[in-house]
Scaffold this motif. Structure first.
Motif, PDB file in Angstrom:
ATOM      1  N   TYR A  93       1.143   6.578  -6.868  1.00  0.00           N
ATOM      2  CA  TYR A  93      -0.074   7.312  -7.218  1.00  0.00           C
ATOM      3  C   TYR A  93       0.103   8.809  -6.980  1.00  0.00           C
ATOM      4  N   PRO A 122       0.820  -1.225   0.000  1.00  0.00           N
ATOM      5  CA  PRO A 122       0.000   0.000   0.000  1.00  0.00           C
ATOM      6  C   PRO A 122       0.852   1.273   0.000  1.00  0.00           C
ATOM      7  N   VAL A 129       2.231   1.713  -3.539  1.00  0.00           N
ATOM      8  CA  VAL A 129       1.153   2.116  -4.452  1.00  0.00           C
ATOM      9  C   VAL A 129       0.820   3.594  -4.229  1.00  0.00           C
ATOM     10  N   LEU A 130       0.730   3.954  -2.936  1.00  0.00           N
ATOM     11  CA  LEU A 130       0.412   5.341  -2.582  1.00  0.00           C
ATOM     12  C   LEU A 130       1.484   6.302  -3.104  1.00  0.00           C
ATOM     13  N   LEU A 187      -9.187   3.140  -7.458  1.00  0.00           N
ATOM     14  CA  LEU A 187      -8.729   2.024  -6.630  1.00  0.00           C
ATOM     15  C   LEU A 187      -8.621   0.740  -7.469  1.00  0.00           C
ATOM     16  N   PHE A 230      -5.181  -1.296  -8.190  1.00  0.00           N
ATOM     17  CA  PHE A 230      -4.961  -2.629  -7.643  1.00  0.00           C
ATOM     18  C   PHE A 230      -5.291  -3.758  -8.625  1.00  0.00           C
ATOM     19  N   THR A 283       7.760  -1.572  -5.444  1.00  0.00           N
ATOM     20  CA  THR A 283       6.356  -1.426  -5.839  1.00  0.00           C
ATOM     21  C   THR A 283       6.148  -0.080  -6.526  1.00  0.00           C
ATOM     22  N   ARG A 284       6.714   0.954  -5.953  1.00  0.00           N
ATOM     23  CA  ARG A 284       6.565   2.305  -6.517  1.00  0.00           C
ATOM     24  C   ARG A 284       7.140   2.354  -7.933  1.00  0.00           C
ATOM     25  N   LEU A 321      -1.384  -3.025 -10.486  1.00  0.00           N
ATOM     26  CA  LEU A 321      -0.568  -3.822  -9.543  1.00  0.00           C
ATOM     27  C   LEU A 321      -0.342  -5.236 -10.069  1.00  0.00           C
TER      28      LEU A 321
END
Lengths: 313, 523
Positions: A122, A115, A118-119, A224, A228, A200-201, A232
């Motif tokens: 984003y 998370p 991802v954040l 969202l 995801f 992940t980023r 992702l």
């Protein structure tokens, strides 16, 4: 697929063989003498020689290797010089704490890192992104034992919320088991959170610029779901690789973490065996770790097929 | 799903409650100085195994707080007028942990196994004609000539302690570890709960019959006031202190000196000097290697060194050390300064003079430096500095303690994997007389590492073994010390003390040369 798995499994045999020879030679060529350690300060030269003979350490290195390897080929890992216990029994006792620590650490790391990654992707360039990346650099840079002591000071000594050290077997109660694993797992997960969040980023940023993401947004998918479900999943291959390699890295981490938190796992066993020059135990544990490493790599490779249907073995 | 979570929560609550119930018994939780890996106190001299021995086994005799040897498992003890026959009668009601009675036959087998391994036991056996058990409760030791070693040996306080074991166990080859851990001591070893690297568990032996006398050091009544003792293996000293401060453990046997101020500052912790005899720092030269094969060169070390520098560098706080020239420890019956009056004063001029007389050619002295044990780490740098001021060239080689242990038994040339000098520390209880103290052994190849070779010293040690009169023993011990100063078997570098730390709920910790846990009560 099955042929590939078989080939990979067979390929582990020469790898394990090289590890076995290397570990054996490293130990025998190091300036140490388990017999002198066992005999103690007052021992005469004769007494040390007697113990050395009992342990078979007075034989030529080649003979020692042939005996050890012969037993290993029959599945006999031998007996500890010190504990008067079979190594299989010793490893059996120690495997639960290490697996528990590794499991909780990975779950914790993945649950926090993905998370966050991802954040950060984003909100690329925002203060959230900078904080996540700053934390990542910190996570890489601060040694595990420093994080451990800081967490102990805060949560165990100052606040008294969690125990300072020790391990409780899961059979004695899930509550106590988890209570004693929170601090060590938090300590150990910091570096993985940093690693996985970064990966992940980066991975997600690449995917987010793809055409199909724009298409998904154009079709009115909520953000969202875009992140995801579409992004992702397609960014998963490098993330899974890092998580898998993280498990391998964990082997080094548990040695320190188990020592700091007094967890009687394989890491502690390794440290104790090295300090006492307990050759059979060191050899067995390193072989086990190597096998786990090879196995994890195989599982990572196989897992790619789940995320990318184009990959076939 | 909701039901599942509720079930899980209920199970967790039940398991926590169960754990709490388990902890309600009186359990004494201790962090010892090391983890217990070996379980045979005759097979090794390691102190942690000796401490395990005191939990599980009993002894025929034991040393009291005044250093006197008193009967322990023995009820009556008689020595014949010619001092050649020692008769011991066992106390009534002594039982092994499996419920069988302790017999004299068991004790005879135990004495023989101990004597095959222990240096003092081996010496004692040179005087012994026979050891027999004419009946189930009587042990008879017949000697070829009188010796004071029967009592001194059987009441020996430190490694190897002559612990009594059942005959079937004591008949194990002394060079093979035992695998049956039945004892007759105040605690029973829980083999099924022993997890090396985690904990060692003992439970109270309900059928143990303590002596009627009050406890005194290792002697007297061994009354157990707790149900269970757990030795927790916390290898990290800082963590052991944290656990003590948080109340997760009750006792730390040997916290490192740098952490003592932290413990002293906490009102819930008491520092306790459980071993008043303390420990002794020692330098051991290797008498087989040039230039230390020359006694004059070795003697120069006595004049180069002073104890204060070593003690300040390692212990620091004078509350925990004492300058003491007596090689058999200050405050004991054999304390003397004989032969050392002008030594250990850092008289560098005298040291240089001796080096010149000894023809020292500047060969670098290979000094082994242990880097990982806090109480030893600073010894070698101090020795190097003082030796260089006296005119030695020193090649200090740093390594972990286990490498020092491996290296010191090698007789190779110093420049090819051997050594010239190393530093260590003795528990004082191990060096209270010339026969027990291993570094006085000057029997060349049969001596421990360092291998000094001196007929006169060996004759004096034999004389000590033969002496039965304490005044005569004291005189011979003084001569031994004088001879040790002349030939420099080793150099004593001061006494130091290691307090333990405990929480306020602990009382009754006995002062003794080894940490023992009978008599302790928990609030």
């Amino acid at each position: 697929m099955i042929a590939y798995v078989l080939r990979r499994v067979l390929a582990t045999i020469p790898v394990m063989l090289v590890v076995a020879v290397f570990v054996f030679l490293m130990l025998r060529l190091s300036p140490a003498d388990p017999a002198a350690i066992i005999a103690g300060d007052s021992a005469t030269t004769e007494q040390v020689a007697e113990i050395r003979s009992r342990l078979g350490l007075d034989q030529p290195i080649l003979s020692q290797f042939v005996i050890w390897f012969g037993k290993l080929a029959r599945g006999d890992l031998g007996e500890s010089f010190f504990f008067k216990k079979s190594i299989v029994e010793l490893i059996g006792e120690r495997i639960e704490p290490t697996l528990s620590l590794a499991f909780v650490t990975i779950v914790l790391a993945v649950a926090i890192a993905i998370p966050l990654g991802v954040l950060a992707a984003y909100r690329q360039g925002s203060w959230v992104d900078r904080i996540v990346m700053g934390f990542s650099v910190l996570g890489f840079s601060v040694p595990v034992f420093v994080i451990g002591y800081l967490l102990i000071y805060l949560f165990a000594i100052k606040l008294g919320w969690l125990p300072v050290q020790g391990y409780q077997r899961i059979a004695q109660g899930v509550g106590g088991w988890l209570e004693r694993l929170i601090l060590p797992a938090l300590t150990l997960s910091v570096i993985y959170v940093a690693l996985v969040a970064r990966m992940t980023r980066t991975s997600l940023l690449e995917v987010l610029s793809e055409d199909y993401i724009r298409t998904a947004r154009a079709k009115g998918q909520i953000e969202l779901k875009v992140l995801f479900r579409h992004a992702l999943k397609n960014a998963a291959v490098p993330i899974v690789t890092v998580v898998g390699l993280g498990v391998a890295l964990l082997i080094g981490g548990v040695v320190v973490t188990e020592s700091v938190y007094t967890i009687p796992g394989l890491g502690r066993l390794t440290v104790d065996a090295v300090l006492a020059r307990d050759y059979p135990v060191i050899q067995a544990v390193i072989l086990l770790f190597s096998f786990v490493y090879v196995l994890i790599n195989l599982l990572i490779d196989l897992s790619y097929t789940l995320f990318d249907p184009r990959i076939r073995y | 799903m909701g039901m599942n979570w509720k079930s899980l929560a209920a199970a967790a609550a039940l398991s926590i409650a169960a754990t709490g119930a388990l902890a309600q018994g009186k359990t004494l939780r201790i962090v010892m100085h090391s983890d217990l890996k070996i379980l045979d106190p005759i097979w090794t001299t390691a102190y942690i195994v000796r401490n395990h021995g005191y939990m599980v086994y009993d002894t025929l005799f034991a040393t009291d707080a005044d250093g006197q040897i008193k009967p322990q498992m023995v009820d009556k003890y008689d020595v014949s007028a010619d001092q050649l026959t020692h008769t011991m009668t066992l106390r009534d009601g002594l039982l092994w942990h499996d419920g069988a009675p302790v017999t004299a036959e068991d004790c005879v087998a135990s004495i023989k196994r101990w004597a095959a391994k222990d240096a003092m036991g081996q010496k004692m056996m040179t005087f012994v004609d026979s050891i027999a058990s004419p009946d189930a409760k009587t042990i008879v030791i017949k000697l070829k000539s009188p010796t004071g070693l029967v009592l001194a040996g059987l009441g020996k306080p430190s490694s190897n302690v002559p612990f009594m074991m059942p005959k079937r166990v004591a008949e194990t080859d002394p060079n093979t570890q035992i695998s049956d851990f039945t004892g007759s001591g105040p605690f029973m070893f829980k083999r099924d709960e022993w997890k090396p690297g985690d904990k060692t568990v003992y439970v109270k032996f309900d059928k143990y019959k303590p002596r009627a006398e009050p406890p005194s050091s290792l002697a007297g009544g061994k009354v157990v006031n707790v149900d269970r003792v757990e030795w927790r293996a916390i290898s990290d000293q800082q963590q052991a202190v944290n656990a003590l401060l948080a109340g997760e453990i009750d006792i730390i046997e040997a916290p490192t000196h740098d952490l003592l101020p932290l413990l002293k500052a906490d009102k819930n912790v008491t520092l306790y000097d459980w071993n008043p005899l303390g420990n002794q720092y020692t330098l051991r030269p290797n008498a087989t290697q040039k230039p230390f094969d020359n006694p004059k060169v070795r003697e120069a070390l006595w004049y180069a060194f002073n104890q204060k520098d070593f003690l300040d560098a390692t212990i620091g706080n004078p509350d925990y050390y004492k300058e003491c020239k007596a090689m058999f420890i200050c405050g004991t019956p054999l304390e003397t300064n004989r032969g050392l009056e002008d030594k250990l004063t850092s008289n560098f001029a005298k040291a240089r003079e001796l080096l010149k007389e000894g023809g020292y050619d500047g060969t670098p002295i290979v000094l082994l430096h242990s880097t990982d044990l806090a109480v030893l780490t600073n010894l070698a740098p101090v020795a190097k500095s003082l030796m260089e001021k006296a005119g030695f060239k020193v090649d200090m080689q740093s390594m972990d303690w286990q490498t020092v242990v491996a290296r010191r038994v090698k007789k190779d040339p110093a420049n090819a994997g051997g050594w010239h000098a190393m530093l260590t520390s003795w528990v004082s209880a191990d060096i209270l007389n010339p026969v027990a103290a291993a570094f006085f052994n000057a029997s060349c190849d049969k001596a421990p590492f360092g291998w000094p070779c001196d007929e006169k010293m060996e004759k004096l040690r034999d004389d000590y073994a033969r002496a039965t009169d304490p005044a005569k023993q004291k005189e011979i011990a003084a001569e031994v010390q004088q001879r040790a100063a002349e030939i420099t078997t080793h150099i004593n570098l001061g006494q130091w003390y290691q307090p333990g730390a405990h929480r306020p709920n602990v009382s009754g910790w006995l002062k003794a040369p080894a940490p023992v846990f009978w008599n302790i009560s928990l609030k």
